[in-house]
Design a protein around this motif. Sequence first.
Motif, PDB file in Angstrom:
ATOM      1  N   ILE A  72      64.727  32.440  44.013  1.00 50.32           N
ATOM      2  CA  ILE A  72      64.921  33.809  43.503  1.00 50.32           C
ATOM      3  C   ILE A  72      64.026  34.797  44.259  1.00 50.32           C
ATOM      4  O   ILE A  72      63.339  35.633  43.683  1.00 50.32           O
ATOM      5  CB  ILE A  72      64.765  33.841  41.950  1.00 50.32           C
ATOM      6  CG1 ILE A  72      65.152  35.207  41.392  1.00 50.32           C
ATOM      7  CG2 ILE A  72      63.355  33.411  41.511  1.00 50.32           C
ATOM      8  CD1 ILE A  72      65.279  35.269  39.881  1.00 50.32           C
TER       9      ILE A  72
ATOM     10  N   ASN B 166      63.850  37.512  47.880  1.00 44.51           N
ATOM     11  CA  ASN B 166      64.705  38.602  48.365  1.00 44.51           C
ATOM     12  C   ASN B 166      65.846  38.127  49.247  1.00 44.51           C
ATOM     13  O   ASN B 166      66.870  38.800  49.344  1.00 44.51           O
ATOM     14  CB  ASN B 166      63.851  39.639  49.101  1.00 44.51           C
ATOM     15  CG  ASN B 166      63.161  40.576  48.123  1.00 44.51           C
ATOM     16  OD1 ASN B 166      63.634  40.768  47.005  1.00 44.51           O
ATOM     17  ND2 ASN B 166      62.045  41.148  48.537  1.00 44.51           N
ATOM     18  N   VAL B 167      65.692  36.968  49.900  1.00 46.35           N
ATOM     19  CA  VAL B 167      66.817  36.434  50.680  1.00 46.35           C
ATOM     20  C   VAL B 167      67.966  36.109  49.727  1.00 46.35           C
ATOM     21  O   VAL B 167      69.136  36.388  50.015  1.00 46.35           O
ATOM     22  CB  VAL B 167      66.397  35.205  51.527  1.00 46.35           C
ATOM     23  CG1 VAL B 167      67.614  34.489  52.093  1.00 46.35           C
ATOM     24  CG2 VAL B 167      65.471  35.640  52.663  1.00 46.35           C
TER      25      VAL B 167
ATOM     26  N   ASP C 108      69.681  39.349  48.773  1.00 49.17           N
ATOM     27  CA  ASP C 108      70.558  39.832  49.860  1.00 49.17           C
ATOM     28  C   ASP C 108      71.846  39.015  49.915  1.00 49.17           C
ATOM     29  O   ASP C 108      72.942  39.566  49.977  1.00 49.17           O
ATOM     30  CB  ASP C 108      69.844  39.690  51.218  1.00 49.17           C
ATOM     31  CG  ASP C 108      68.827  40.798  51.466  1.00 49.17           C
ATOM     32  OD1 ASP C 108      68.734  41.715  50.633  1.00 49.17           O
ATOM     33  OD2 ASP C 108      68.131  40.736  52.501  1.00 49.17           O
TER      34      ASP C 108
ATOM     35  N   ARG D 219      63.365  28.151  39.618  1.00 49.86           N
ATOM     36  CA  ARG D 219      62.690  26.989  39.018  1.00 49.86           C
ATOM     37  C   ARG D 219      61.644  27.384  37.977  1.00 49.86           C
ATOM     38  O   ARG D 219      61.314  26.624  37.100  1.00 49.86           O
ATOM     39  CB  ARG D 219      62.073  26.090  40.095  1.00 49.86           C
ATOM     40  CG  ARG D 219      60.944  26.713  40.878  1.00 49.86           C
ATOM     41  CD  ARG D 219      60.348  25.690  41.827  1.00 49.86           C
ATOM     42  NE  ARG D 219      59.475  26.301  42.804  1.00 49.86           N
ATOM     43  CZ  ARG D 219      58.909  25.650  43.797  1.00 49.86           C
ATOM     44  NH1 ARG D 219      59.139  24.360  43.955  1.00 49.86           N
ATOM     45  NH2 ARG D 219      58.128  26.263  44.645  1.00 49.86           N
ATOM     46  N   ARG D 220      61.121  28.618  38.110  1.00 48.86           N
ATOM     47  CA  ARG D 220      60.153  29.074  37.100  1.00 48.86           C
ATOM     48  C   ARG D 220      60.794  30.181  36.251  1.00 48.86           C
ATOM     49  O   ARG D 220      62.007  30.312  36.211  1.00 48.86           O
ATOM     50  CB  ARG D 220      58.869  29.531  37.789  1.00 48.86           C
ATOM     51  CG  ARG D 220      58.207  28.376  38.571  1.00 48.86           C
ATOM     52  CD  ARG D 220      56.822  28.730  39.068  1.00 48.86           C
ATOM     53  NE  ARG D 220      56.849  29.687  40.166  1.00 48.86           N
ATOM     54  CZ  ARG D 220      55.803  30.405  40.544  1.00 48.86           C
ATOM     55  NH1 ARG D 220      54.655  30.266  39.913  1.00 48.86           N
ATOM     56  NH2 ARG D 220      55.895  31.242  41.560  1.00 48.86           N
TER      57      ARG D 220
ATOM     58  N   GLU E  38      65.479  45.382  44.919  1.00 49.20           N
ATOM     59  CA  GLU E  38      66.484  44.403  45.337  1.00 49.20           C
ATOM     60  C   GLU E  38      67.159  43.774  44.117  1.00 49.20           C
ATOM     61  O   GLU E  38      68.361  43.548  44.108  1.00 49.20           O
ATOM     62  CB  GLU E  38      65.845  43.314  46.208  1.00 49.20           C
ATOM     63  CG  GLU E  38      65.644  43.704  47.665  1.00 49.20           C
ATOM     64  CD  GLU E  38      64.621  44.817  47.881  1.00 49.20           C
ATOM     65  OE1 GLU E  38      63.736  45.000  47.030  1.00 49.20           O
ATOM     66  OE2 GLU E  38      64.725  45.515  48.908  1.00 49.20           O
TER      67      GLU E  38
ATOM     68  N   VAL F 170      64.995  28.794  49.744  1.00 45.96           N
ATOM     69  CA  VAL F 170      63.648  28.471  49.267  1.00 45.96           C
ATOM     70  C   VAL F 170      62.599  28.746  50.346  1.00 45.96           C
ATOM     71  O   VAL F 170      61.510  28.198  50.316  1.00 45.96           O
ATOM     72  CB  VAL F 170      63.582  27.008  48.765  1.00 45.96           C
ATOM     73  CG1 VAL F 170      64.464  26.838  47.536  1.00 45.96           C
ATOM     74  CG2 VAL F 170      63.983  26.004  49.842  1.00 45.96           C
TER      75      VAL F 170
ATOM     76  N   GLY G  70      56.245  38.441  53.183  1.00 44.89           N
ATOM     77  CA  GLY G  70      55.935  39.844  53.426  1.00 44.89           C
ATOM     78  C   GLY G  70      57.126  40.592  54.004  1.00 44.89           C
ATOM     79  O   GLY G  70      58.067  39.983  54.498  1.00 44.89           O
TER      80      GLY G  70
HETATM   81  P1  NAP Z   1      60.341  33.788  49.042  1.00 41.50           P
HETATM   82  O1  NAP Z   1      60.131  35.212  48.662  1.00 41.50           O
HETATM   83  O2  NAP Z   1      59.163  32.973  49.351  1.00 41.50           O
HETATM   84  O3  NAP Z   1      61.176  33.115  47.843  1.00 41.50           O
HETATM   85  C1  NAP Z   1      61.435  31.740  47.843  1.00 41.50           C
HETATM   86  C2  NAP Z   1      62.006  31.323  46.515  1.00 41.50           C
HETATM   87  O4  NAP Z   1      62.335  29.939  46.587  1.00 41.50           O
HETATM   88  C3  NAP Z   1      61.027  31.472  45.347  1.00 41.50           C
HETATM   89  O5  NAP Z   1      61.740  31.881  44.206  1.00 41.50           O
HETATM   90  C4  NAP Z   1      60.495  30.038  45.172  1.00 41.50           C
HETATM   91  O6  NAP Z   1      60.082  29.735  43.868  1.00 41.50           O
HETATM   92  C5  NAP Z   1      61.740  29.256  45.474  1.00 41.50           C
HETATM   93  N1  NAP Z   1      61.479  27.860  45.847  1.00 41.50           N
HETATM   94  C6  NAP Z   1      60.657  27.395  46.813  1.00 41.50           C
HETATM   95  N2  NAP Z   1      60.723  26.044  46.872  1.00 41.50           N
HETATM   96  C7  NAP Z   1      61.607  25.669  45.930  1.00 41.50           C
HETATM   97  C8  NAP Z   1      62.102  24.418  45.510  1.00 41.50           C
HETATM   98  N3  NAP Z   1      61.727  23.286  46.092  1.00 41.50           N
HETATM   99  N4  NAP Z   1      63.009  24.388  44.500  1.00 41.50           N
HETATM  100  C9  NAP Z   1      63.414  25.521  43.914  1.00 41.50           C
HETATM  101  N5  NAP Z   1      62.990  26.744  44.270  1.00 41.50           N
HETATM  102  C10 NAP Z   1      62.087  26.816  45.270  1.00 41.50           C
HETATM  103  O7  NAP Z   1      61.267  33.635  50.340  1.00 41.50           O
HETATM  104  P2  NAP Z   1      62.553  34.404  50.887  1.00 41.50           P
HETATM  105  O8  NAP Z   1      63.445  34.887  49.812  1.00 41.50           O
HETATM  106  O9  NAP Z   1      63.068  33.489  51.931  1.00 41.50           O
HETATM  107  O10 NAP Z   1      61.932  35.691  51.600  1.00 41.50           O
HETATM  108  C11 NAP Z   1      61.008  35.577  52.698  1.00 41.50           C
HETATM  109  C12 NAP Z   1      60.246  36.882  52.854  1.00 41.50           C
HETATM  110  O11 NAP Z   1      61.113  37.896  53.364  1.00 41.50           O
HETATM  111  C13 NAP Z   1      59.708  37.413  51.525  1.00 41.50           C
HETATM  112  O12 NAP Z   1      58.449  37.969  51.715  1.00 41.50           O
HETATM  113  C14 NAP Z   1      60.718  38.494  51.165  1.00 41.50           C
HETATM  114  O13 NAP Z   1      60.212  39.488  50.307  1.00 41.50           O
HETATM  115  C15 NAP Z   1      61.085  39.026  52.536  1.00 41.50           C
HETATM  116  N6  NAP Z   1      62.408  39.664  52.477  1.00 41.50           N
HETATM  117  C16 NAP Z   1      62.451  40.970  52.126  1.00 41.50           C
HETATM  118  C17 NAP Z   1      63.672  41.602  51.999  1.00 41.50           C
HETATM  119  C18 NAP Z   1      63.710  43.042  51.582  1.00 41.50           C
HETATM  120  O14 NAP Z   1      62.679  43.685  51.553  1.00 41.50           O
HETATM  121  N7  NAP Z   1      64.854  43.589  51.229  1.00 41.50           N
HETATM  122  C19 NAP Z   1      64.868  40.912  52.227  1.00 41.50           C
HETATM  123  C20 NAP Z   1      64.784  39.548  52.574  1.00 41.50           C
HETATM  124  C21 NAP Z   1      63.547  38.943  52.696  1.00 41.50           C
HETATM  125  P3  NAP Z   1      58.524  29.699  43.483  1.00 41.50           P
HETATM  126  O15 NAP Z   1      58.113  31.124  43.358  1.00 41.50           O
HETATM  127  O16 NAP Z   1      58.515  28.935  42.217  1.00 41.50           O
HETATM  128  O17 NAP Z   1      57.802  28.992  44.616  1.00 41.50           O
END
Ligand code: NAP
Length: 463
Positions: free
Chosen positions: A154, A156-157, A160, A198-199, A210, A324, A375
């Motif tokens: 959950i 931002n990816v 999107d 998961r949480r 978003e 994730v 970030g």
């Molecule tokens: P993220 O923000 O780190 O989110 C990862 C998600 O996956 C979290 O909800 C996490 O839960 C969950 N997760 C991790 N391991 C898991 C598992 N084994 N089983 C179930 N759930 C699991 O990563 P992201 O969405 O790939 O984004 C990467 C970065 O790019 C972030 O900083 C994001 O803000 C940025 N981004 C920004 C934008 C925007 O500004 N519009 C768009 C896209 C991406 P837990 O919290 O429990 O670990």
Amino acid sequence: MSIPPSSLRVAIVGSGPAGFYAAEALQKSAPGIRIDLFERLPTPFGLVRGGVAPDHPKIKSVTRVFERIASQPGFRFLGNVQVGRDITTAELRDHYEAVLYAIGAESDRHLGIPGEHLPGSHAATELVAWYNGHPEYANHRFDLTQRAAAVVGIGNVTMDAVRILARAPDHLATTDLAVHALEALRDARLAELHILARRGPVQAACTTPELRELGELEGVDVMVNPRDLELDAASVEHLAAAEDRTAENNLGILRHWAERGGTGAPRRIIFHFGVSPVELVGDSRVEAIRLVKNRLVHDGRGGVRADPTDESMTLPVGLVFRSVGYRGLELPGLPFDARLGTVPNVGGRVVQAPGSATAVRGVYVAGWIKRGPHGIIGTNKACAAETVDHVLADSVSGRLAPAAHGADELDQLLAERGIDVTSWTDWRAIDQAEVERGKAAGRPREKFVSVEEMLEVVRRSRS
Ligand code: NAP
């Protein structure tokens, strides 16, 4: 021997935000510095071109800042050059006083559960690269004729990916979404998109704007179970100790959706909190996802952890996207921390191994390969500035060695290897051609999605 920063020659590898912000920081502190920015695609901008959602054009407008950086004297763009394939990391070090890697996190994390490799199971990052027309993902296929899909995570990816899958194609047609993706989305039958966290809601990794956008989509109901919003003791404490209001604001939005309920819209986004996937079920392709219910407990480090219970459920879905997190890849010749998926470093100075204090002379990192895949675009500015401070300090203190070879020798080496290097002028030709193609269809641009097509445009413009 001290080298005045302004007479340095620096290679930056990777033309995403971290690479450009590093170039900017070098230019500001050392006017006249010569910077070669390497990129493996013929086109610049990394995740700004290949990752930022097509319906978020404002975020993409940061490219105007990057264009200004590229126009400074001493700056060269060397596109279509893959470090590690066309030129080695050791060769780069021979041609520059300092090499700064801003190569991002090119892969993604896996769930490590049975069935994860069944057809129908994908990384959300692949979907993102596909709909953004990244040449390496343009030929991927996602069976969007399935009725239901689940997205794990959950962040931002997820926001999107779910928004693009749920959005009306007519709206997407006004963006720069790749043509192949637009056609597939027009034929899509996805009616249920399940977001699996998961949480709890307080720990959701997405940001509020978003999250809010999901509730504003035409023809889409957002479904939240009010019981999922009853906070356990650990979450109440987590919320009270939060450094900003993101969790509180997210919770407000989720509560509003829970009260609003459904309206019978053709598509539904359904949130599930406190569940972890344990298996993707199916004979020859994904037919369902098996989930275990979690309970939240203190992790002993001031955070909240999800622990599995005995309760499980199965959700019938034909597509699963794991979302994730991204993960950095190892580049031959550079130290690598396999646990974190980053290059070990201290403040951007690459060190010989994780935990080591011994710097690798003249080698630096910035962005996600330095600090991990977290970030927003702007976060890279301070991150790159920290690294650049170290480059400049090392240059003055005599910790950098003069390069063994010059720019001409580098150009010659690439030419001998038959690499068709694209310059900034070449990128401008591609850019113009894309914008031109888009105009005819009332779109901001229509991207070329193969390297060959891009190089064809470049050849035509050169002649
Ligand atoms: P993220 O923000 O780190 O989110 C990862 C998600 O996956 C979290 O909800 C996490 O839960 C969950 N997760 C991790 N391991 C898991 C598992 N084994 N089983 C179930 N759930 C699991 O990563 P992201 O969405 O790939 O984004 C990467 C970065 O790019 C972030 O900083 C994001 O803000 C940025 N981004 C920004 C934008 C925007 O500004 N519009 C768009 C896209 C991406 P837990 O919290 O429990 O670990």
